[in-house]
Write a protein that holds these residues in place. Structure first.
Motif, mmCIF file in Angstrom:
data_model
loop_
_atom_site.group_PDB
_atom_site.id
_atom_site.type_symbol
_atom_site.label_atom_id
_atom_site.label_comp_id
_atom_site.label_asym_id
_atom_site.label_seq_id
_atom_site.Cartn_x
_atom_site.Cartn_y
_atom_site.Cartn_z
ATOM 1 N N UNK A 82 0.851 -1.180 0.000
ATOM 2 C CA UNK A 82 0.000 0.000 0.000
ATOM 3 C C UNK A 82 0.900 1.249 0.000
ATOM 4 N N UNK A 83 0.688 2.140 -0.961
ATOM 5 C CA UNK A 83 1.548 3.329 -1.050
ATOM 6 C C UNK A 83 1.098 4.389 -0.051
ATOM 7 N N UNK A 84 1.875 5.487 -0.002
ATOM 8 C CA UNK A 84 1.564 6.556 0.938
ATOM 9 C C UNK A 84 0.147 7.082 0.721
ATOM 10 N N UNK A 115 -2.214 4.635 2.176
ATOM 11 C CA UNK A 115 -2.227 4.698 3.642
ATOM 12 C C UNK A 115 -3.023 5.916 4.122
ATOM 13 N N UNK A 116 -2.818 7.054 3.444
ATOM 14 C CA UNK A 116 -3.537 8.268 3.841
ATOM 15 C C UNK A 116 -5.041 8.098 3.657
#
Lengths: 536, 325
Positions: free
Chosen positions: B42-44, B47-48
């Protein structure tokens, strides 16, 4: 009655294969499934149960390589378009035919977001900016933005749901009750009793034929010793993760057998590359500039001073495969030429001297104590080995819920939306889910880049332009041979540079009563149709 | 009595408020659940998005305010792990824990009272000394170890009892129970006994201490002098007086047993709330942790109230509430 019969046999301590035909398979698992909604989580414990009920377009074989699932074939018809041909004559558990419309529904459901789901696999659709289109009932096009080779691997992570069964249902609740838990898989939902058992019955109309068991029961037993006891007294037929200390004992017992295979999970020590590292200090306790871990000779010395064979034999009960690779043998991108460093403390000391650290320094290493097999014990052993070459090493282990937050975003200079890792050297692991090193190279060797997702797992913030260039090209190269060459080169450069210090691949172990045969899986799942009886 | 109950409930609300404050801020200090749940791929941005979806991107005070608003409306939030309301989960699992705890209580009283009475009546006999030795052991040996040894002996070596889990429940007045079937009792035996050990030891020691004290009291001597049968002297006059401390201690102990049956439930894979709590803490399932602790506080308050009421039944001189009547 069956259990009492079995118990009596155990009581007489002549545990041989029961004479009566047994068509129920009971599996003792370490972690319990929490939801029957296959779009809810990414946890292995859930997926392995859901995979009995729901299928994907693309399946993974026991070495995590792609093979036909609900799609019989797929190919890239141009650089940005993939065509999937779906299997004909497949029906859902309630008898409705399966068509491309169900796939469209599934993808739309995921793209729309599963509210409150912390780990839905929706991100697999976002990778490569996929869009999809139905051609006819059994043909599907998936388009990407730019060339993107891993479409099949990504779709191997997305369980397909029936539009007629899932539309309008409440997530988790309606699936856990069985109302919406209607798939195309070899087993059908029977009962989900949280914390106690999940039971499934065979699907007589499965396209793959007879799944081998009439009924499968998953029973969660989180305590290692209790799970083993349940196997010993016949409460369950097979268990995952038998305690490593007991492996020799089970192996020598004629009533039980083991199945093993290297896992896709690499365990490694990750150094951090900032100019100043808080947990790396000279012998007087002052922070060092520059951080000695930035010198590859120091990293190599650290690697050479680790006795990986001793860790395998004395800590892991043999269930580890020492390595210098990033994906296990059999995976796309495994580099045969990379072999585990042999234990050589003398050369390690020489390298330290060459690098100007003849007197050593002090370091604190961090790691979880409840995440990987024997994690804390491995870390303690490594700290001793490093202390022996003059690097006074202290160990700080913690529960995973604290460890991972700090590892990813524990640094003091953290501000929202930007991750700053905390530790200077930590033990961690990385699993390569779909049998292809593309994401491993991108995830752990590429420089961290919040925008592109590069270096997702690169919490040491290793940065090497040569590796970056190769990795980014590999992610856009559809031709398999060309991609393999790029991955091999990137891996070799990164590992020769000791970007991190690989220890071993965990070995997945199952223990079962004799009379059963199990094809061990790289991805840790326990699947009933891969367990067969040999005693009838 | 009514006034007493109302005052108790008001106290409970205050305790609850302070507790939620402590717990809510406590669990927010450690870790970030998103990193536990999300896939490592899962990329940033991903995640956000999850953080925002779970409301974790809000400042802590805002999160707490939302929690309180929900609490007042009887909504304790959805579990991150299970995706269903936390209270539903707790109610789903609570019957299993309650059954285990009640079975343990029955064992503690059923075995502990007779043994304690005997030890009190014949303090010098060899059997009494054995009983007291046993009670000492029950206190000091870790529950974890006893559980494992019992599994080893009764499941693995003798093969009499199943090592794990709970039997298929049957419905009794809407509650899923297992003690009505033979299979259910076989599953229940070892965990209930393990869980009862500490309570058992307490009952034995309190009964014995009470016996030796009360036996020399004047009213017992008079009762005997009056020619009342010995069994009645012991069974009614003595017992009634020594039960008060036992009820007090058991009342408090029992709450603890329900709330923290964690170890026993983990060893025997008993699908109760204790095991759920441990799993929730391991993955930082904040709503579930907070909801469970709220539930425990309410339960303790209710149990204390119940203990006070039982007091007044045992000894009419004790009046809860204190108001004139």
């Amino acid at each position: 009655m069956k259990r009492i019969g079995l118990a009596a046999i155990v009581a007489a301590s002549v545990l041989t294969a029961p004479a009566f035909a047994q068509d129920v398979l009971t599996i003792g698992v370490r972690s319990e499934a929490v939801s029957m909604d296959p779009h809810w989580t990414q946890l292995s414990a859930d997926l392995q149960v859901q995979e009995h009920i729901f299928e994907k377009l693309v399946n993974l074989d026991t070495s995590s390589q792609t093979e036909p699932g609900l799609a019989v074939s797929w190919e890239a018809i141009d650089d940005e378009t993939w065509e999937f041909r779906l299997r004909q004559g497949v029906t859902w558990h309630d008898g409705t035919p399966f068509t491309a419309d169900d796939v469209i529904y599934t993808f739309d459901r995921l793209r729309g977001g599963i509210s409150g789901a912390p780990a839905s696999p929706a991100f697999q659709l976002d990778k490569g900016s996929k869009t999809w289109e139905m051609v006819d009932d059994h043909t599907l096009l998936v388009r990407t933005e730019g060339p993107y080779p891993n479409v099949p691997e990504d779709l191997a992570m997305l369980p397909i749901m029936a539009r007629h069964a899932a539309e309008g249902r409440e997530f988790s609740v309606d699936f856990n009750s069985g109302l919406a838990a209607i798939g195309t898989g070899p087993f059908m939902f029977e009962e989900f009793s949280p914390g106690n058992r999940v039971s499934l019955t065979a699907n007589p109309n499965w396209w793959g034929g007879d799944p081998g068991w009439d009924r499968v029961v998953f029973r969660p037993v989180s305590q290692d010793s209790a799970r083993l006891a349940a196997l010993l007294n016949g409460d369950v037929d097979i268990i995952d993760y038998p305690p490593t200390v007991d492996l020799p004992r089970i192996e020598s017992d004629a009533n039980f057998t083991l199945s093993t295979t290297p896992s896709d999970r690499l365990i490694y020590m990750m150094p951090a590359y900032r100019h100043v590292e808080e947990f790396v200090r000279d012998n007087d306790g002052n922070v060092m500039t520059p951080n000695p871990l930035r010198d590859w000779r120091v990293r190599k010395a650290l690697s050479l001073s680790i006795d990986r064979d001793a860790i395998r034999d004395r800590i892991m009960g043999g269930a580890a495969e020492p390595t210098r690779n990033i994906v296990p043998p059999g995976f796309f991108g495994h580099v045969d030429a990379l072999e585990a460093d042999a234990y050589d403390p003398d050369q390690a000391r020489e390298l330290l001297e060459l690098a100007g650290y003849a007197d050593g320094f002090q370091m604190t290493v961090h790691g979880p104590n409840d995440r990987y097999i024997n994690d804390a014990r491995i870390l303690e052993a490594i700290a001793q080995m490093w202390s022996r070459i003059g690097i006074q090493t202290e160990v700080d282990t913690m529960p995973r819920n604290i460890f991972f937050s700090d590892l990813i975003r524990g640094g003091a200079d953290t501000f929202p939306g930007f991750d700053s890792p905390k530790f200077s050297m930590s033990l961690t692991g990385w699993g390569t889910v779909a049998g292809d090193a593309t994401y491993t190279v991108s995830g752990v060797l590429e420089s961290y880049n919040a925008a592109t997702g590069g270096g997702n797992g690169n919490f040491g913030r290793y940065a090497n332009p040569a590796v970056d260039a190769l990795s980014i090209r590999a992610k856009q190269t559809i031709d398999r041979d060309a991609r393999l060459a790029l991955l091999t080169e990137a891996t070799t450069i990164g590992m020769d540079d000791y970007a991190f210090i690989p220890l071993h691949f965990q070995v997945n172990v199952w223990a079962m009563r004799s009379g059963l045969e199990h094809e061990a899986r790289t991805n840790e799942r326990t699947l009933a149709w891969e367990i067969t009886r040999t005693d009838d | 009595m009514l006034e007493f109950i109302i005052r108790r409930c008001l106290q409970a609300v205050l305790v609850l408020f302070v507790m939620t404050l402590l717990v809510f801020f406590g669990v927010n200090v450690i870790g970030n659940p998103v990193y536990i749940f999300a896939s490592s791929e899962c990329t940033q941005a991903c995640l956000n998005a999850i953080s925002a979806d779970l409301g974790l991107d809000q400042p802590i005070w805002e999160q707490y305010r939302r929690f309180l608003v929900g609490l007042v409306q009887g909504d304790l939030g959805r579990s991150f792990t299970y995706g269903i309301p936390a209270m539903t989960l707790i109610w789903e699992r609570f019957p299993a824990t309650l059954e285990l705890a009640l079975a343990a209580l029955i064992i503690a009283l059923g075995v502990g009272l007779p043994l304690g009475v005997f030890a009190g009546l014949r303090p010098r006999s060899l059997f009494s000394k054995a009983i007291m030795g046993f009670s000492m052991l029950s206190f000091s040996v870790p529950v974890f170890w006893i559980g494992l040894i019992m599994i080893l002996v009764f499941s693995v070596n003798l093969g009499w009892l199943p090592a794990i889990g709970r039997a298929q429940p049957v419905n009794l007045l809407g509650l899923p129970v297992t003690f009505l079937t033979l299979d259910g009792l076989r599953h229940l035996a070892m965990p209930a006994f393990t869980l009862s050990l500490v309570m058992l030891a307490i009952v034995i020691r309190l009964t014995r201490a009470g016996m030796s004290e009360v036996l020399h009291a004047d009213y017992i001597k008079f009762a005997r002098a009056n020619g009342i049968r010995e069994s009645r002297v012991i069974g009614v006059h003595v017992m009634k007086n020594i039960m008060i401390p036992i009820v007090t201690v058991l009342g408090m102990e029992f709450g603890g047993v329900i709330a923290f049956a964690v170890v026993t439930e983990s060893i025997f894979s008993w699908p109760g709330v204790g095991k759920m709590l441990i799993d929730a803490i391991a993955v930082l399932d904040r709503p579930l942790i907070v909801a469970y602790l709220v539930f425990v506080v309410v339960m303790f308050v209710a149990l204390n109230l119940l203990v006070d009421i039982v007091y007044s039944l045992l000894d009419p001189r004790i009046r809860v509430g204190g108001g004139a009547r």
